[in-house]
Design an enzyme around this catalytic site. Sequence first.
Site, mmCIF file in Angstrom:
data_model
loop_
_atom_site.group_PDB
_atom_site.id
_atom_site.type_symbol
_atom_site.label_atom_id
_atom_site.label_comp_id
_atom_site.label_asym_id
_atom_site.label_seq_id
_atom_site.Cartn_x
_atom_site.Cartn_y
_atom_site.Cartn_z
ATOM 1 N N GLY A 48 0.821 -1.219 0.000
ATOM 2 C CA GLY A 48 0.000 0.000 0.000
ATOM 3 C C GLY A 48 0.847 1.258 0.000
ATOM 4 O O GLY A 48 0.553 2.231 -0.702
ATOM 5 N N CYS A 49 1.912 1.248 0.774
ATOM 6 C CA CYS A 49 2.767 2.433 0.889
ATOM 7 C C CYS A 49 3.540 2.682 -0.403
ATOM 8 O O CYS A 49 3.759 3.824 -0.791
ATOM 9 C CB CYS A 49 3.734 2.274 2.050
#
Length: 154
Positions: A48-49
């Site tokens: 996600g990051c």
Amino acid sequence: MVSTLKVSKGDVPPNFNLKDQDGKTVSLSKFKGKPIVVYFYPADETPGCTKEACAFRDSYEKFKKAGAEVVGISGDDPSSHKAFAKKYRLPFTLLSDDGNKVRKEWGVPSDLFGTLPGRQTYVIDKKGVIQLVYNNQFQPEKHVDETLKLLQSI
């Protein structure tokens, strides 16, 4: 729903002094006079990051056009940030929030289960006042759309 947010829209957030990916100390006050997007994210190299960082990278020119600076903050150390920024060619500053002190000071919530540091984005105008607090743990790319929309309106 009771909000535990310490820093909200209309607030002037507490200043910070954190090390960037090159080990230089950066303070929030240095950005006064231009809008800044400060995004807190859980960790370098997580799916996600990485998506979120790359979405900010891909829209970086739009942020520049809006006169804004982008800064990512996580608890990772400067060498982790340096490798992450290099690998994904991130053109913006990544700051190391050792011990998540700034995250706590700003009141960034944890994720749903409290296991990960949360993902939250702030848009601060040129006077240093927060105009947007955006939290979406599961759709990291949305942070970019929402912040750009707001920046283009201020």
